[in-house]
Design a protein around this motif. Structure first.
Motif, mmCIF file in Angstrom:
data_model
loop_
_atom_site.group_PDB
_atom_site.id
_atom_site.type_symbol
_atom_site.label_atom_id
_atom_site.label_comp_id
_atom_site.label_asym_id
_atom_site.label_seq_id
_atom_site.Cartn_x
_atom_site.Cartn_y
_atom_site.Cartn_z
ATOM 1 N N THR A 39 0.821 -1.217 0.000
ATOM 2 C CA THR A 39 0.000 0.000 0.000
ATOM 3 C C THR A 39 0.849 1.258 0.000
ATOM 4 O O THR A 39 0.470 2.264 -0.602
ATOM 5 C CB THR A 39 -0.933 0.005 1.236
ATOM 6 O OG1 THR A 39 -1.554 -1.278 1.352
ATOM 7 C CG2 THR A 39 -1.992 1.081 1.132
ATOM 8 N N ASP A 67 8.739 -1.978 11.630
ATOM 9 C CA ASP A 67 9.002 -3.411 11.843
ATOM 10 C C ASP A 67 10.041 -3.971 10.876
ATOM 11 O O ASP A 67 10.427 -3.304 9.906
ATOM 12 C CB ASP A 67 7.701 -4.211 11.748
ATOM 13 C CG ASP A 67 6.777 -3.723 10.626
ATOM 14 O OD1 ASP A 67 7.286 -3.146 9.644
ATOM 15 O OD2 ASP A 67 5.561 -3.917 10.730
ATOM 16 N N HIS A 137 -3.889 -6.059 11.791
ATOM 17 C CA HIS A 137 -2.659 -5.657 12.481
ATOM 18 C C HIS A 137 -2.203 -4.263 12.063
ATOM 19 O O HIS A 137 -2.464 -3.814 10.944
ATOM 20 C CB HIS A 137 -1.528 -6.690 12.302
ATOM 21 C CG HIS A 137 -0.935 -6.795 10.933
ATOM 22 N ND1 HIS A 137 -0.498 -7.989 10.404
ATOM 23 C CD2 HIS A 137 -0.670 -5.871 9.971
ATOM 24 C CE1 HIS A 137 0.001 -7.784 9.198
ATOM 25 N NE2 HIS A 137 -0.090 -6.510 8.913
ATOM 26 N N GLY A 139 1.626 -2.137 12.366
ATOM 27 C CA GLY A 139 2.950 -2.723 12.556
ATOM 28 C C GLY A 139 2.726 -4.212 12.353
ATOM 29 O O GLY A 139 1.954 -4.629 11.491
ATOM 30 N N LYS A 201 -9.180 -5.708 2.397
ATOM 31 C CA LYS A 201 -9.262 -4.911 3.636
ATOM 32 C C LYS A 201 -10.711 -4.546 4.002
ATOM 33 O O LYS A 201 -10.949 -3.771 4.925
ATOM 34 C CB LYS A 201 -8.412 -3.631 3.496
ATOM 35 C CG LYS A 201 -6.971 -3.864 3.027
ATOM 36 C CD LYS A 201 -6.097 -4.482 4.097
ATOM 37 C CE LYS A 201 -4.751 -4.981 3.579
ATOM 38 N NZ LYS A 201 -3.788 -3.977 3.202
#
Ligand code: F6R
Length: 245
Positions: A39, A67, A137, A139, A201
């Motif tokens: 994204t 991350d 989620h 991160g 999503k």
């Protein structure tokens, strides 16, 4: 939580890129929290374009990334360090010494200590960019009965492994663990912005945008508790998740 609905994903990316560039222009020494993932790629492409048009100077900016996979070699193309260099850092005048992506090869305790120093050693993260996983989620803080506040190692859920398998030769090659900021670290950023697009999503955006619940089962719902959070979503996804009628 502010919600911005754009005409399409390209417009969402332009909006976010402009927002980041404006933050840097307002405070040239700003500390930015960055994200990887599919994204975000066109956002970085747009920022590079604005940089090439001399609209922004990154020479004093510092960054911390959300991350990194445990075991990922920084110069291997599956690593998030490689991603950040490839999509952004190699194309702008940022000092790479002022950018931090956890080193997936380092000793875990040492790296968690360093991650915390980078997050809290000097100034506050002014802005945190977020994508969202199909599991909800942020991160790599996966859904579950409880969440972790601080920097830690997270076991990736099957849905995350499946979603990220597209970057690997085989799903078996996807690392099973990652260093990640905890949800408390993310919530401590002065402002946070989550961008989402695509049919995968829909369920997670329904949870975020169409009710007032906050649940560890969908970590991204925590953004409803943040004093300065924004969600950027295109019309198509906003309709499909039921936010727009
Ligand atoms: C990446 C990260 C993840 C991604 C999320 C969405 O640094 O922290 O939370 O933002 O998995 O990934 P894409 O954009 O590939 O769907």
């Amino acid at each position: 939580m502010k919600v911005i609905v754009t005409k399409n994903y390209a417009e969402s990316c332009k909006f976010v890129a402009d927002h980041i560039v404006n933050l840097v222009n307002k405070d040239p020494k700003v500390k930015l929290g960055l994200a990887t993932g599919g994204t975000a790629e066109p956002i970085y492409t747009e920022i590079v374009k604005l940089y090439n048009e001399k609209k922004v100077d990154f020479s004093q900016v510092t960054t911390v990334n959300l991350d990194e996979y445990v075991g990922a070699k920084p110069d291997n193309e599956i690593s998030y360090r490689y991603y950040m260099n490839h999509w952004l850092f190699d194309h702008i005048n940022i000092d790479k010494n002022n950018t931090y992506v956890a080193n997936g090869l380092n000793n875990i305790d040492d790296e968690i200590k360093l991650f915390n120093e980078k997050l809290y050693g000097d100034k506050q993260v002014a802005f945190q960019l977020l994508g969202v996983g199909v599991s909800g989620h942020i991160g790599f803080n996966e859904s579950g009965d409880k969440l972790t506040a601080g920097v830690h190692i997270e076991d990736l859920q099957q849905s995350t492994i499946d979603a990220n398998a597209r970057y690997f030769d085989s799903p078996d090659d996807v690392p099973r663990k990652a260093f990640t900021m905890g949800v408390g670290d993310i919530m401590r950023a002065k402002s946070v912005l989550l961008i989402a697009t695509g049919d995968s999503k829909i369920n997670v955006m329904r949870e975020i945008l169409t009710n007032d619940s906050v649940t560890t089962k969908v970590p991204a719902t925590l953004l409803k508790l943040h004093a300065d959070s924004t969600v950027v979503v295109d019309e198509d996804l906003a309709r499909k998740c039921g936010y727009l009628k």
